[in-house]
Design an enzyme around this catalytic site. Sequence first.
Site, mmCIF file in Angstrom:
data_model
loop_
_atom_site.group_PDB
_atom_site.id
_atom_site.type_symbol
_atom_site.label_atom_id
_atom_site.label_comp_id
_atom_site.label_asym_id
_atom_site.label_seq_id
_atom_site.Cartn_x
_atom_site.Cartn_y
_atom_site.Cartn_z
ATOM 1 N N THR A 1 0.850 -1.190 0.000
ATOM 2 C CA THR A 1 0.000 0.000 0.000
ATOM 3 C C THR A 1 0.890 1.246 0.000
ATOM 4 O OG1 THR A 1 -1.666 -1.245 1.222
ATOM 5 C CG2 THR A 1 -1.833 1.160 1.296
ATOM 6 N N LYS B 1 -6.650 1.934 -3.206
ATOM 7 C CA LYS B 1 -6.411 1.197 -1.954
ATOM 8 C C LYS B 1 -6.661 2.092 -0.734
ATOM 9 C CE LYS B 1 -5.103 -1.687 1.071
ATOM 10 N NZ LYS B 1 -5.860 -2.854 1.451
ATOM 11 N N PHE C 1 -20.040 -3.989 7.623
ATOM 12 C CA PHE C 1 -19.241 -2.967 8.315
ATOM 13 C C PHE C 1 -20.134 -1.990 9.074
ATOM 14 C CE2 PHE C 1 -14.610 -2.534 8.097
ATOM 15 C CZ PHE C 1 -14.356 -3.823 7.651
ATOM 16 N N MET C 2 -21.111 -2.558 9.765
ATOM 17 C CA MET C 2 -22.086 -1.745 10.494
ATOM 18 C C MET C 2 -22.056 -2.040 11.982
ATOM 19 S SD MET C 2 -23.974 0.366 8.838
ATOM 20 C CE MET C 2 -25.510 0.569 7.984
ATOM 21 N N ARG C 3 -21.004 -2.745 12.449
ATOM 22 C CA ARG C 3 -20.975 -3.097 13.867
ATOM 23 C C ARG C 3 -20.334 -1.955 14.663
ATOM 24 N NH1 ARG C 3 -22.220 -7.935 15.468
ATOM 25 N NH2 ARG C 3 -20.847 -7.817 17.256
ATOM 26 N N SER C 4 -21.156 -1.291 15.452
ATOM 27 C CA SER C 4 -20.613 -0.180 16.249
ATOM 28 C C SER C 4 -20.041 -0.722 17.547
ATOM 29 C CB SER C 4 -21.723 0.836 16.536
ATOM 30 O OG SER C 4 -22.748 0.230 17.297
ATOM 31 N N CYS D 1 -3.595 -2.129 9.304
ATOM 32 C CA CYS D 1 -3.852 -1.380 8.064
ATOM 33 C C CYS D 1 -4.620 -0.076 8.251
ATOM 34 C CB CYS D 1 -4.586 -2.268 7.077
ATOM 35 S SG CYS D 1 -3.554 -3.584 6.433
ATOM 36 N N LYS E 1 -2.715 2.933 10.046
ATOM 37 C CA LYS E 1 -1.568 3.501 9.316
ATOM 38 C C LYS E 1 -1.984 4.072 7.961
ATOM 39 C CE LYS E 1 0.542 -0.291 6.682
ATOM 40 N NZ LYS E 1 0.331 0.223 5.336
ATOM 41 N N LYS F 1 -9.185 -7.977 16.165
ATOM 42 C CA LYS F 1 -10.496 -8.522 15.763
ATOM 43 C C LYS F 1 -10.432 -10.018 16.016
ATOM 44 C CE LYS F 1 -9.570 -9.417 10.854
ATOM 45 N NZ LYS F 1 -9.986 -9.193 9.481
HETATM 46 N N1 LIG Z 1 -1.662 -7.476 6.308
HETATM 47 C C1 LIG Z 1 -2.720 -7.175 5.561
HETATM 48 O O1 LIG Z 1 -3.830 -7.592 5.876
HETATM 49 C C2 LIG Z 1 -2.572 -6.339 4.307
HETATM 50 C C3 LIG Z 1 -3.607 -6.349 3.368
HETATM 51 C C4 LIG Z 1 -3.481 -5.580 2.206
HETATM 52 C C5 LIG Z 1 -2.339 -4.814 1.987
HETATM 53 N N2 LIG Z 1 -1.337 -4.825 2.923
HETATM 54 C C6 LIG Z 1 -0.122 -4.037 2.618
HETATM 55 O O2 LIG Z 1 0.852 -4.970 2.105
HETATM 56 C C7 LIG Z 1 2.174 -4.574 2.509
HETATM 57 C C8 LIG Z 1 2.838 -5.712 3.271
HETATM 58 O O3 LIG Z 1 2.089 -5.950 4.444
HETATM 59 P P1 LIG Z 1 2.264 -7.268 5.329
HETATM 60 O O4 LIG Z 1 1.164 -7.230 6.321
HETATM 61 O O5 LIG Z 1 2.414 -8.454 4.450
HETATM 62 O O6 LIG Z 1 3.656 -6.963 6.038
HETATM 63 P P2 LIG Z 1 4.495 -7.928 6.998
HETATM 64 O O7 LIG Z 1 5.222 -7.065 7.934
HETATM 65 O O8 LIG Z 1 3.601 -9.020 7.499
HETATM 66 O O9 LIG Z 1 5.524 -8.647 5.986
HETATM 67 C C9 LIG Z 1 6.574 -8.003 5.340
HETATM 68 C C10 LIG Z 1 7.743 -8.981 5.167
HETATM 69 O O10 LIG Z 1 8.778 -8.320 4.428
HETATM 70 C C11 LIG Z 1 10.043 -8.760 4.945
HETATM 71 N N3 LIG Z 1 11.070 -7.818 4.555
HETATM 72 C C12 LIG Z 1 11.388 -6.612 5.120
HETATM 73 N N4 LIG Z 1 12.383 -6.018 4.437
HETATM 74 C C13 LIG Z 1 12.714 -6.846 3.412
HETATM 75 C C14 LIG Z 1 13.626 -6.762 2.333
HETATM 76 N N5 LIG Z 1 14.418 -5.716 2.176
HETATM 77 N N6 LIG Z 1 13.684 -7.791 1.463
HETATM 78 C C15 LIG Z 1 12.874 -8.882 1.608
HETATM 79 N N7 LIG Z 1 11.974 -9.008 2.588
HETATM 80 C C16 LIG Z 1 11.893 -8.002 3.484
HETATM 81 C C17 LIG Z 1 9.793 -8.845 6.432
HETATM 82 O O11 LIG Z 1 10.761 -9.666 7.060
HETATM 83 C C18 LIG Z 1 8.370 -9.417 6.484
HETATM 84 O O12 LIG Z 1 8.371 -10.825 6.567
HETATM 85 C C19 LIG Z 1 1.973 -3.283 3.315
HETATM 86 O O13 LIG Z 1 2.096 -2.185 2.448
HETATM 87 C C20 LIG Z 1 0.543 -3.393 3.821
HETATM 88 O O14 LIG Z 1 -0.027 -2.125 4.082
HETATM 89 C C21 LIG Z 1 -1.426 -5.584 4.065
HETATM 90 O O1 LIG Z 2 -18.471 -3.474 11.413
HETATM 91 C C1 LIG Z 2 -17.287 -3.443 11.763
HETATM 92 C C2 LIG Z 2 -16.238 -3.985 10.965
HETATM 93 C C3 LIG Z 2 -14.925 -3.890 11.434
HETATM 94 N N1 LIG Z 2 -14.637 -3.306 12.634
HETATM 95 C C4 LIG Z 2 -13.230 -3.204 13.107
HETATM 96 O O2 LIG Z 2 -12.429 -2.721 12.033
HETATM 97 C C5 LIG Z 2 -11.103 -3.238 12.125
HETATM 98 C C6 LIG Z 2 -10.651 -3.790 10.800
HETATM 99 O O3 LIG Z 2 -11.382 -4.944 10.459
HETATM 100 P P1 LIG Z 2 -11.176 -5.729 9.067
HETATM 101 O O4 LIG Z 2 -11.380 -4.794 7.954
HETATM 102 O O5 LIG Z 2 -11.983 -6.958 9.102
HETATM 103 O O6 LIG Z 2 -9.650 -6.152 9.212
HETATM 104 P P2 LIG Z 2 -8.294 -6.029 8.388
HETATM 105 O O7 LIG Z 2 -7.745 -7.404 8.297
HETATM 106 O O8 LIG Z 2 -7.497 -4.955 9.030
HETATM 107 O O9 LIG Z 2 -8.662 -5.621 6.868
HETATM 108 C C7 LIG Z 2 -8.684 -4.266 6.414
HETATM 109 O O10 LIG Z 2 -7.369 -3.813 6.099
HETATM 110 C C8 LIG Z 2 -6.694 -4.593 5.082
HETATM 111 C C9 LIG Z 2 -5.288 -4.044 4.930
HETATM 112 O O11 LIG Z 2 -5.249 -2.876 4.163
HETATM 113 C C10 LIG Z 2 -7.489 -4.500 3.784
HETATM 114 O O12 LIG Z 2 -6.811 -5.243 2.765
HETATM 115 C C11 LIG Z 2 -8.902 -5.044 4.023
HETATM 116 O O13 LIG Z 2 -9.654 -4.914 2.819
HETATM 117 C C12 LIG Z 2 -9.549 -4.232 5.145
HETATM 118 O O14 LIG Z 2 -10.847 -4.751 5.441
HETATM 119 C C13 LIG Z 2 -11.136 -4.275 13.252
HETATM 120 O O15 LIG Z 2 -10.567 -3.697 14.424
HETATM 121 C C14 LIG Z 2 -12.623 -4.552 13.468
HETATM 122 O O16 LIG Z 2 -12.908 -4.906 14.796
HETATM 123 C C15 LIG Z 2 -15.668 -2.773 13.418
HETATM 124 O O17 LIG Z 2 -15.415 -2.236 14.503
HETATM 125 N N2 LIG Z 2 -16.963 -2.868 12.953
#
Ligand SMILES: NC(=O)c1ccc[n+]([C@@H]2O[C@H](COP(=O)([O-])OP(=O)(O)OC[C@H]3O[C@@H](n4cnc5c(N)ncnc54)[C@H](O)[C@@H]3O)[C@@H](O)[C@H]2O)c1
Ligand SMILES: O=c1ccn([C@@H]2O[C@H](COP(=O)(O)OP(=O)(O)O[C@H]3O[C@H](CO)[C@@H](O)[C@H](O)[C@H]3O)[C@@H](O)[C@H]2O)c(=O)[nH]1
EC number: 1.1.1.22
Length: 429
Positions: A122, A212, A257-260, A268, A271, A327
């Site tokens: 992201t 995103k 996404f309506m749970r208050s 995510c 940040k 969560k």
């Molecule tokens: N976690 C999610 O649910 C989620 C969902 C969608 C998007 N994203 C985005 O995806 C990106 C990655 O998130 P994540 O949750 O997978 O991160 P993470 O911290 O779980 O994983 C990142 C990995 O990269 C490795 N790393 C760090 N520096 C490195 C380098 N120079 N070379 C090779 N590997 C290296 C780390 O050791 C780590 O294992 C972020 O931008 C995040 O915002 C995350």
């Molecule tokens: O009705 C709702 C739904 C969610 N939450 C809270 O919102 C947060 C995020 O929940 P969720 O979106 O399920 O978790 P993530 O795994 O963080 O996923 C979000 O963040 C990811 C990283 O960017 C995206 O890829 C996903 O699409 C996006 O849903 C949690 O603390 C939940 O408890 C509520 O309070 N009420």
Amino acid sequence: MNVSIIGSGYVGTTVAACLAELGHDVVNVEIDEEIVEMINAGEAPIHESGLAERIAAHAGTTLRATTEYDAVRETEVTFLCLPTPQTDDGSLDLAIMEAGAESLGRALAEKDDEHLVVVKSTVLPGTTEDVVGPVLERESGTEIGDGLALAMNPEFLRMGTAVRDFLEPDKVVFGTADDEAAATLRELYAPILERAETDLVETEIREAELIKYANNAFLASKVSLVNELGNIAREYGADAYEVLEAVGLDERISERFMRSGLGWGGSCFPKDVNALRAGAREQGYDPELLDAVVAVNDEQPRRLVGLLADHVSLSGARIAVLGLSFKPGTDDVRKSRALDVIAELTARGADVVAYDPVAIENVRPDYPDIEYADAAESALAGADGAVVATDWPEFDDLSFDGMARAVVVDGRRIDIDEAALDVYEGLTW
Ligand SMILES: NC(=O)c1ccc[n+]([C@@H]2O[C@H](COP(=O)([O-])OP(=O)(O)OC[C@H]3O[C@@H](n4cnc5c(N)ncnc54)[C@H](O)[C@@H]3O)[C@@H](O)[C@H]2O)c1
Ligand SMILES: O=c1ccn([C@@H]2O[C@H](COP(=O)(O)OP(=O)(O)O[C@H]3O[C@H](CO)[C@@H](O)[C@H](O)[C@H]3O)[C@@H](O)[C@H]2O)c(=O)[nH]1
């Protein structure tokens, strides 16, 4: 297709295992040797439903991991799945992305044929073309458009349902600057795009980057709005859940996404909303609505502790905190609202005893002075009050009989037999 994935965390490991499942040859490049060893041994380095089976099925054949960037030369496409954390002031920290792009560029310097680099992390608009691209060009000695191509493919998977979200998404977004890159991505994602439910959005790189952030900003704002409506409902003595259920029947709004309650946390939303706010300010725009979205979210833990304080004198009281993860279904405690509840309770002199089915060990190092229980009932035993911070299903129908006085403040609207309690307060109902 031969694919390399840089970074093997939540996203990189999931994408790698799923692309292997779709029939591609995948290599994960990761600096953490322990993760590399686990993947090569056929084990999942993170807990995600359906991930371990897929890694076990493909490791050693179409899925492998390495610490060596040289491996990218055997592939046609590289996905950057590196962390994009926030700095102390909330803005986007690109240091890891730049370091990864540098190593990737150096490895590509010794590759002759075409290579596509896809940013999956992201990142704010402009990052792929103005930061990652120039680093790759400098280190590889190859120009974008002449041997090297760039694309942006944001990821929308959620923690806990990562594999299913990746393989069965609502939408896939390709941000590209040329037709060839788009065609490569279409080929790579073919089985996913063939699903009738998957919408494909093909756009330019800048739009893909912003989609995103807009997505996460929208969802976080939706939760903050339902929390504000919930807070108002409570003042009127109305049940926000009944109100919002009716509101959600409007298709333009949707019931999801309506749970208050206690608000949003995780790795995510906090940040990404902060990065977008900081980025907007840098561009000269004051994002007042997003500022308020964060302010409402920050206030919910204090409101919850305030409700408890209406019934329990907190100083010296034993308070059970049920749930620590941000969560249910994950052991991730990053920016979990439960941690803000604990900080507020301890600041007000309470003795906290915390329970979570899986996340305790991720909290203990930062909160060594609170007590931890190995079952919800043990946390409740002798407690003067309890708060529900995470809606784990196992808390439904829990017995609060062992408490010194059964005062419960519920931040997540779980299923509680209110009649069996001395005091039950719902945060927004
Ligand atoms: N976690 C999610 O649910 C989620 C969902 C969608 C998007 N994203 C985005 O995806 C990106 C990655 O998130 P994540 O949750 O997978 O991160 P993470 O911290 O779980 O994983 C990142 C990995 O990269 C490795 N790393 C760090 N520096 C490195 C380098 N120079 N070379 C090779 N590997 C290296 C780390 O050791 C780590 O294992 C972020 O931008 C995040 O915002 C995350
Ligand atoms: O009705 C709702 C739904 C969610 N939450 C809270 O919102 C947060 C995020 O929940 P969720 O979106 O399920 O978790 P993530 O795994 O963080 O996923 C979000 O963040 C990811 C990283 O960017 C995206 O890829 C996903 O699409 C996006 O849903 C949690 O603390 C939940 O408890 C509520 O309070 N009420």
